[in-house]
Design a protein around this motif. Structure first.
Motif, PDB file in Angstrom:
ATOM      1  N   ARG A   1      -0.811   4.308  -6.469  1.00 21.29           N
ATOM      2  CA  ARG A   1      -1.818   3.386  -6.970  1.00 21.29           C
ATOM      3  C   ARG A   1      -1.993   3.534  -8.476  1.00 21.29           C
ATOM      4  N   SER A   2      -2.203   2.411  -9.130  1.00 16.00           N
ATOM      5  CA  SER A   2      -2.353   2.427 -10.588  1.00 16.00           C
ATOM      6  C   SER A   2      -3.614   3.154 -11.030  1.00 16.00           C
ATOM      7  N   ASP A   3      -4.631   3.224 -10.123  1.00 15.59           N
ATOM      8  CA  ASP A   3      -5.863   3.916 -10.491  1.00 15.59           C
ATOM      9  C   ASP A   3      -5.837   5.390 -10.116  1.00 15.59           C
ATOM     10  N   GLY A   4      -4.690   5.856  -9.585  1.00 12.27           N
ATOM     11  CA  GLY A   4      -4.567   7.257  -9.221  1.00 12.27           C
ATOM     12  C   GLY A   4      -5.260   7.634  -7.934  1.00 12.27           C
ATOM     13  N   GLY A   5      -5.755   6.638  -7.210  1.00 14.04           N
ATOM     14  CA  GLY A   5      -6.470   6.899  -5.964  1.00 14.04           C
ATOM     15  C   GLY A   5      -5.534   7.305  -4.842  1.00 14.04           C
TER      16      GLY A   5
ATOM     17  N   THR B   1       0.813  -1.219   0.000  1.00 14.46           N
ATOM     18  CA  THR B   1       0.000   0.000   0.000  1.00 14.46           C
ATOM     19  C   THR B   1       0.844   1.266   0.000  1.00 14.46           C
TER      20      THR B   1
END
Length: 292
Positions: free
Chosen positions: A189-193, A185
């Motif tokens: 993050r790959s989703d930009g979160g 963590t």
């Protein structure tokens, strides 16, 4: 100081007139500097000690005029239910002195100001609110995100910080506590979160207490790791709320943020015990490390 026990790191010796002497323990550091959560816990400990000594001088209740809180008196020992600290500079391990000033001594709520000094400089100024936290009663409402995300015990195979761990040379807290971060963590993050950092923590040799739970309100690496800013991120202000007394077992820590700016970022911790109760909530304001 060679002892790695958390209780030894919190030890204070009364010096009179609300002053306490102690040691900033070399094992409770991040890199070369003393951990901010450890200093906040020392300030809370000094406030609790001074409040207790006042009770011994005056008896269990304050005399008329010293405490005028409404409501029925609760018999539980006063605990640091809120600790708000401003960090003026980062001291090194070594001798320190804590100076307390009682601002209010009430039947339900007391307030004590604390300065943690080393030499002629003040490292931390804290306001400590003392009261009786929640006990084993169900809350009227609780929105606790940790229980659904984190198991009471660390997942199998999650390694503690120690020999061979990538954080071994930085997080010296691991000398005195078993600390297991979920390294998956930490990276962007790959989703930009937003970054969400998970820890399982418990002290070595003793059960977790209120002071250790407060320390855990500052246990995470900076959330700026989630945007590839991994340098020193000095805390400027940190406020922690003690919601309940911890059970003996692992403490789960969830660390999140609302915004990481170019200069400043916020960081929130929720500390939950093995019984699923929220023990500490904290929020801090800190400086974003420069780009590497």
């Amino acid at each position: 100081m060679n002892s790695t026990l958390f209780t030894d790191a919190m030890a204070l010796t009364p010096a009179g007139d609300g002053v306490y002497d102690g040691e900033l323990n070399e094992h409770w550091t991040i890199g070369p500097k003393v951990h901010g959560g450890a200093m906040l816990a020392l300030c809370a400990n000094a406030a609790v000690n001074e409040h207790s000594r006042g009770q011994e001088r005056w008896g269990h209740l304050p005399p008329e005029g010293q405490g005028d809180d409404s409501g029925e008196h609760r018999s539980g020992a006063a605990q640091p239910i809120a600790v708000s600290g401003n960090f003026l500079w980062a001291p090194d391990p070594g001798p320190m002195r804590v100076v307390t000033t009682v601002r209010k001594r009430g039947r339900r709520v007391s307030l004590i100001d604390v300065e943690l000094n080393q030499g002629n400089r003040t490292a931390v100024r804290a306001a400590v609110t003392l009261g009786d936290p929640e006990h084993h009663v169900l809350p009227l409402l609780s929105v606790n995100p940790v229980v659904s995300l984190m198991t009471p015990d660390p997942p199998p195979g999650l390694e503690p910080i120690g020999p061979g761990h990538p954080m071994e040379d930085i997080v010296h807290l691991a000398h005195g506590c078993d600390i297991r971060p979920s390294l998956t963590t930490f990276t962007p993050r790959s989703d930009g979160g937003p970054p969400v950092i998970e820890y399982w923590v418990r002290p070595k040799g003793v059960a977790p207490d209120v002071l250790f739970a407060l320390l855990c309100g500052d246990v995470s690496a900076p959330v700026t790791f989630g945007v590839n800013r991994t340098g020193w991120a000095p805390t400027v202000q940190l406020t922690a709320y003690l919601r309940a007394l911890p059970a003996d077992g692992w403490l789960r820590v969830l660390c999140t943020t609302v915004q990481i700016g170019q200069d400043w970022f916020d960081e929130d911790h929720i500390v939950v015990d093995c019984e699923g109760r929220i023990i500490v909530q904290s929020r801090q304001l800190a400086m974003v490390p420069p780009a590497q």
